[in-house]
Design a protein around this motif. Structure first.
Motif, PDB file in Angstrom:
ATOM      1  N   ALA A 104      -5.629 -37.285  25.222  1.00  0.00           N
ATOM      2  CA  ALA A 104      -5.552 -38.473  26.078  1.00  0.00           C
ATOM      3  C   ALA A 104      -6.846 -39.281  25.970  1.00  0.00           C
ATOM      4  N   HIS A 105      -7.964 -38.582  25.902  1.00  0.00           N
ATOM      5  CA  HIS A 105      -9.261 -39.255  25.782  1.00  0.00           C
ATOM      6  C   HIS A 105      -9.339 -40.011  24.454  1.00  0.00           C
ATOM      7  N   ALA A 106      -8.904 -39.382  23.375  1.00  0.00           N
ATOM      8  CA  ALA A 106      -8.927 -40.026  22.060  1.00  0.00           C
ATOM      9  C   ALA A 106      -7.972 -41.219  22.013  1.00  0.00           C
ATOM     10  N   ALA A 107      -6.843 -41.093  22.697  1.00  0.00           N
ATOM     11  CA  ALA A 107      -5.858 -42.184  22.699  1.00  0.00           C
ATOM     12  C   ALA A 107      -6.408 -43.434  23.384  1.00  0.00           C
ATOM     13  N   ARG A 108      -7.319 -43.238  24.333  1.00  0.00           N
ATOM     14  CA  ARG A 108      -7.904 -44.379  25.051  1.00  0.00           C
ATOM     15  C   ARG A 108      -9.100 -44.977  24.315  1.00  0.00           C
ATOM     16  N   THR A 109      -9.546 -44.305  23.273  1.00  0.00           N
ATOM     17  CA  THR A 109     -10.736 -44.756  22.547  1.00  0.00           C
ATOM     18  C   THR A 109     -10.354 -45.783  21.489  1.00  0.00           C
ATOM     19  N   PRO A 110     -10.992 -46.954  21.495  1.00  0.00           N
ATOM     20  CA  PRO A 110     -10.671 -47.969  20.485  1.00  0.00           C
ATOM     21  C   PRO A 110     -10.937 -47.461  19.071  1.00  0.00           C
ATOM     22  N   VAL A 111     -10.054 -47.834  18.155  1.00  0.00           N
ATOM     23  CA  VAL A 111     -10.237 -47.522  16.738  1.00  0.00           C
ATOM     24  C   VAL A 111     -10.736 -48.791  16.066  1.00  0.00           C
ATOM     25  N   GLU A 112     -11.950 -48.720  15.523  1.00  0.00           N
ATOM     26  CA  GLU A 112     -12.604 -49.916  15.020  1.00  0.00           C
ATOM     27  C   GLU A 112     -13.058 -49.717  13.583  1.00  0.00           C
ATOM     28  N   GLY A 113     -13.353 -50.817  12.921  1.00  0.00           N
ATOM     29  CA  GLY A 113     -13.927 -50.738  11.589  1.00  0.00           C
ATOM     30  C   GLY A 113     -13.091 -51.444  10.543  1.00  0.00           C
ATOM     31  N   PRO A 114     -13.684 -51.715   9.385  1.00  0.00           N
ATOM     32  CA  PRO A 114     -13.015 -52.490   8.331  1.00  0.00           C
ATOM     33  C   PRO A 114     -11.819 -51.803   7.700  1.00  0.00           C
ATOM     34  N   ARG A 119     -16.918 -43.361  19.723  1.00  0.00           N
ATOM     35  CA  ARG A 119     -16.218 -44.499  19.120  1.00  0.00           C
ATOM     36  C   ARG A 119     -15.682 -44.054  17.773  1.00  0.00           C
ATOM     37  N   LEU A 120     -14.492 -44.520  17.452  1.00  0.00           N
ATOM     38  CA  LEU A 120     -13.846 -44.164  16.189  1.00  0.00           C
ATOM     39  C   LEU A 120     -14.149 -45.233  15.154  1.00  0.00           C
ATOM     40  N   GLU A 121     -14.892 -44.867  14.148  1.00  0.00           N
ATOM     41  CA  GLU A 121     -15.247 -45.806  13.094  1.00  0.00           C
ATOM     42  C   GLU A 121     -14.402 -45.535  11.859  1.00  0.00           C
ATOM     43  N   VAL A 122     -13.527 -46.475  11.529  1.00  0.00           N
ATOM     44  CA  VAL A 122     -12.701 -46.385  10.322  1.00  0.00           C
ATOM     45  C   VAL A 122     -13.370 -47.237   9.251  1.00  0.00           C
ATOM     46  N   GLN A 123     -13.990 -46.596   8.296  1.00  0.00           N
ATOM     47  CA  GLN A 123     -14.714 -47.334   7.275  1.00  0.00           C
ATOM     48  C   GLN A 123     -13.765 -47.897   6.225  1.00  0.00           C
ATOM     49  N   ALA A 124     -14.256 -48.830   5.462  1.00  0.00           N
ATOM     50  CA  ALA A 124     -13.459 -49.406   4.378  1.00  0.00           C
ATOM     51  C   ALA A 124     -13.103 -48.309   3.369  1.00  0.00           C
ATOM     52  N   PRO A 125     -11.917 -48.380   2.785  1.00  0.00           N
ATOM     53  CA  PRO A 125     -11.543 -47.361   1.782  1.00  0.00           C
ATOM     54  C   PRO A 125     -12.573 -47.281   0.665  1.00  0.00           C
ATOM     55  N   ILE A 126     -12.772 -46.089   0.157  1.00  0.00           N
ATOM     56  CA  ILE A 126     -13.672 -45.894  -0.975  1.00  0.00           C
ATOM     57  C   ILE A 126     -12.984 -46.435  -2.233  1.00  0.00           C
ATOM     58  N   PRO A 127     -13.627 -47.312  -2.973  1.00  0.00           N
ATOM     59  CA  PRO A 127     -12.991 -47.910  -4.162  1.00  0.00           C
ATOM     60  C   PRO A 127     -12.579 -46.848  -5.177  1.00  0.00           C
ATOM     61  N   PRO A 128     -11.435 -47.021  -5.823  1.00  0.00           N
ATOM     62  CA  PRO A 128     -11.000 -46.069  -6.847  1.00  0.00           C
ATOM     63  C   PRO A 128     -12.007 -45.987  -7.993  1.00  0.00           C
TER      64      PRO A 128
END
Length: 319
Positions: A96-106, A246-255
């Motif tokens: 529940a705590h994770a569900a309330r946490t914004p997911v941010e990042g490129p 905070r959830l940081e979703v970084q940009a995908p690693i280039p192939p």
């Protein structure tokens, strides 16, 4: 006889762990996370030798820090270990705590576009911050995510450990040939897999981490290339209070080649660790050079016939 002694020790360790976890779960969620964190920082960590590991790792990578800062890291790294453990055993509150946490990042747009299209994704993370938060937060937003785990050597502890892991997100695949085959099938079918790739593994490629050779598994990059899946680093970075993140979703690693992609992950993780030194598991033996080596037995040799027998050495002086 030795097996019985080991089994008894396993049972005792499991009972102690169950007792601590059970008692902690009587507390409200926030107090629970803080309490187990304190207990690990001041009691469990020192007893388990965590400060010694932290110091050895810091010295190996040449981080010249003031003694006061080293002591702080020994304490806070242990605290983070305890927080992660009790978060895993606080399934519903943690989810529940994770569900309330914004997911941010490129990388969020790529992540959720793949979710909507039913495309596979390889999520990579590390023993950093709240590392189960990535799985919990992504699942809360409608993603199907599986993971692979290494069964604990203590079978009594392993039973509830796997249950706790699976309660956050399913499916979970045991490390090994069968588990890997099942995970690849899941990924090929459009699922997402989450992998922690920041530990030393003998079959890994020798890459660089903190300027030192670090054996790192290439499997995440290899799967991403094989199934045309984006390889996305996600981290749960703790806030100052230690409970929120905070959830940081970084940009995908280039192939690229598996080595290039995995080194890119190592570089990103190193940058993040340098900014948050107390949030990475410095208790792990990340570098092969710091692992204890088995003692080699001296080969048995037969002395030549003409060699006279050696004199019996005097008994050692134990006074």
């Amino acid at each position: 006889m030795a097996r019985k002694r080991n089994d008894l020790a396993d049972r005792i360790v499991d009972l102690v762990a169950r007792g601590i976890i059970g008692a902690a779960r009587l507390l409200p969620y926030r107090a629970r996370v803080q309490t187990v964190g304190w207990l690990t920082a001041h009691v469990i960590g020192p007893l388990a030798g965590f400060p010694k590991r932290v110091r050895a790792n810091l010295a190996y990578v040449g981080l010249d820090l003031p003694e006061a800062e080293i002591r702080r890291l020994c304490r806070e790294v242990s605290r983070n270990v305890g927080r992660n453990l009790i978060e895993m055993y606080s399934t519903e509150e943690f989810k529940a705590h994770a569900a309330r946490t914004p997911v941010e990042g490129p990388g969020t747009e790529v992540l959720f576009a793949a979710r909507d299209a039913g495309r596979p994704v390889v999520i990579v993370t590390a023993h950093f911050g709240s590392y189960d938060a990535a799985r919990a937060a992504v699942v809360a937003r409608g993603c199907r995510i599986g993971g692979i785990y290494k069964p604990m050597s203590n079978p009594h502890f392993n039973a509830h450990y796997v249950d706790a892991l699976s309660a956050i997100a399913k499916p979970m695949f045991p490390r090994g040939r069968k588990g890997l085959a099942e995970m690849l099938k899941f990924l090929k079918g459009g699922g997402m897999v989450g992998l922690l790739i920041d530990q030393d593994i003998s079959s890994g490629a020798t890459l660089s981490f903190f300027g030192k050779p670090a054996r790192t598994p290439l499997s995440a990059a290899e799967m991403a290339l094989r199934y045309d899946a984006p390889m996305i680093p996600i981290f749960g970075i703790r806030k100052e209070n230690g409970v929120d993140f905070r959830l940081e979703v970084q940009a995908p690693i280039p192939p690229g080649s598996p080595e290039e992609m995995t080194q890119a992950f190592n570089d990103r993780l190193e940058t993040l660790v340098r900014e948050n030194m107390d949030q990475w598991f410095w208790i792990h033996r990340r570098w092969e050079a710091l692992k204890p080596r088995p003692k080699k037995k001296a080969p048995a040799t037969t002395p030549p016939a003409e060699t006279p027998p050696a004199e019996t050495p005097p008994a050692p002086d134990r006074s």
